[in-house]
Design a protein around this motif. Structure first.
Motif, PDB file in Angstrom:
ATOM      1  N   GLY A 207      38.314  45.948  31.082  1.00 47.80           N
ATOM      2  CA  GLY A 207      37.159  45.724  31.937  1.00 47.80           C
ATOM      3  C   GLY A 207      36.996  46.683  33.097  1.00 47.80           C
ATOM      4  O   GLY A 207      35.907  47.226  33.297  1.00 47.80           O
TER       5      GLY A 207
ATOM      6  N   ALA B 277      31.619  40.597  32.175  1.00 45.92           N
ATOM      7  CA  ALA B 277      32.631  40.343  33.204  1.00 45.92           C
ATOM      8  C   ALA B 277      32.546  38.903  33.695  1.00 45.92           C
ATOM      9  O   ALA B 277      33.560  38.218  33.830  1.00 45.92           O
ATOM     10  CB  ALA B 277      32.453  41.312  34.372  1.00 45.92           C
TER      11      ALA B 277
ATOM     12  N   PHE C 191      36.227  42.136  40.068  1.00 44.88           N
ATOM     13  CA  PHE C 191      35.015  42.774  39.538  1.00 44.88           C
ATOM     14  C   PHE C 191      34.339  43.640  40.594  1.00 44.88           C
ATOM     15  O   PHE C 191      33.966  44.786  40.334  1.00 44.88           O
ATOM     16  CB  PHE C 191      34.049  41.694  39.047  1.00 44.88           C
TER      17      PHE C 191
END
Length: 203
Positions: free
Chosen positions: A105, A126, A136
């Protein structure tokens, strides 16, 4: 479109840059890269400053990414898949990508800014995959700043010669070069999605 965006930014300044970037990241069909190119090109002719333009665009991009992240958390993979299936990411692929996203990610968040389609899908995934927002947003911040700075500084450097560049872009050689670059970008996008799918066990 470019004339409208130029007038919008020229009239409303930093607020226009913020709104354009936010809506473009959320998914509206706005040429967000060109927003920064055009914004940079009018710095010399307005009271705007490059630092302010980059800050406004960065905050707009972060806001858009955060909205999409929130939608991913609340809406879920099934609903997201109805939209992303048009970029060859159906619900099954998204489900497996969400699992893989926990490891890959961070890199995708940064790379995604530079790849149309991936830019919009990544924050959804996400959020849907359960990635902590604090994690994030760190990568969304850094990736957004890198992406925006590159385009804004390019626009500032060539802004004075924008009309000359437009004329040059109509030259057959330039058109061919643009086509080649677009093809390479599409191949890169396909390769990224393919690699992720294979890594996630998608046949």
């Amino acid at each position: 479109m470019k004339e409208t965006m130029m007038a919008f930014i020229g009239h409303y300044g930093y607020a226009a840059v913020f709104i354009s970037m936010m809506l473009g990241i959320i998914g509206l069909p706005l040429p967000v890269e060109f927003v920064m190119l055009f914004a940079g090109s009018i710095v010399a002719a307005t009271q705007l400053h490059m630092t302010g333009l980059i800050a406004a665009a960065w905050l707009g991009a972060i806001a858009g990414m955060s909205v999409n992240y929130g939608l991913g958390r609340t809406v879920g993979i099934a609903s997201i898949g109805k939209v992303t299936k048009y970029i060859h990411l159906d619900e099954n692929k998204l489900t497996q990508l969400a699992v893989r996203f926990q490891k890959s990610g961070p890199a995708l968040i940064v790379i995604g800014y530079f790849v149309a389609g991936l830019r919009h899908a990544v924050p959804f995934i996400a959020g849907a995959s359960g990635m902590p927002y604090k994690k994030f947003i760190v990568y969304a911040w850094s990736g957004g700043l890198l992406w925006i700075s590159a385009f804004a500084l390019f626009g500032q450097k060539f802004g004075r010669h924008w009309h000359s560049l437009i004329k040059w872009l109509h030259h057959p050689v330039a058109v061919l070069a643009i086509v080649i670059v677009l093809c390479l970008a599409l191949l890169l996008k396909k390769k990224i999605f393919s690699s992720l799918s294979h890594a996630s066990g998608v046949k």
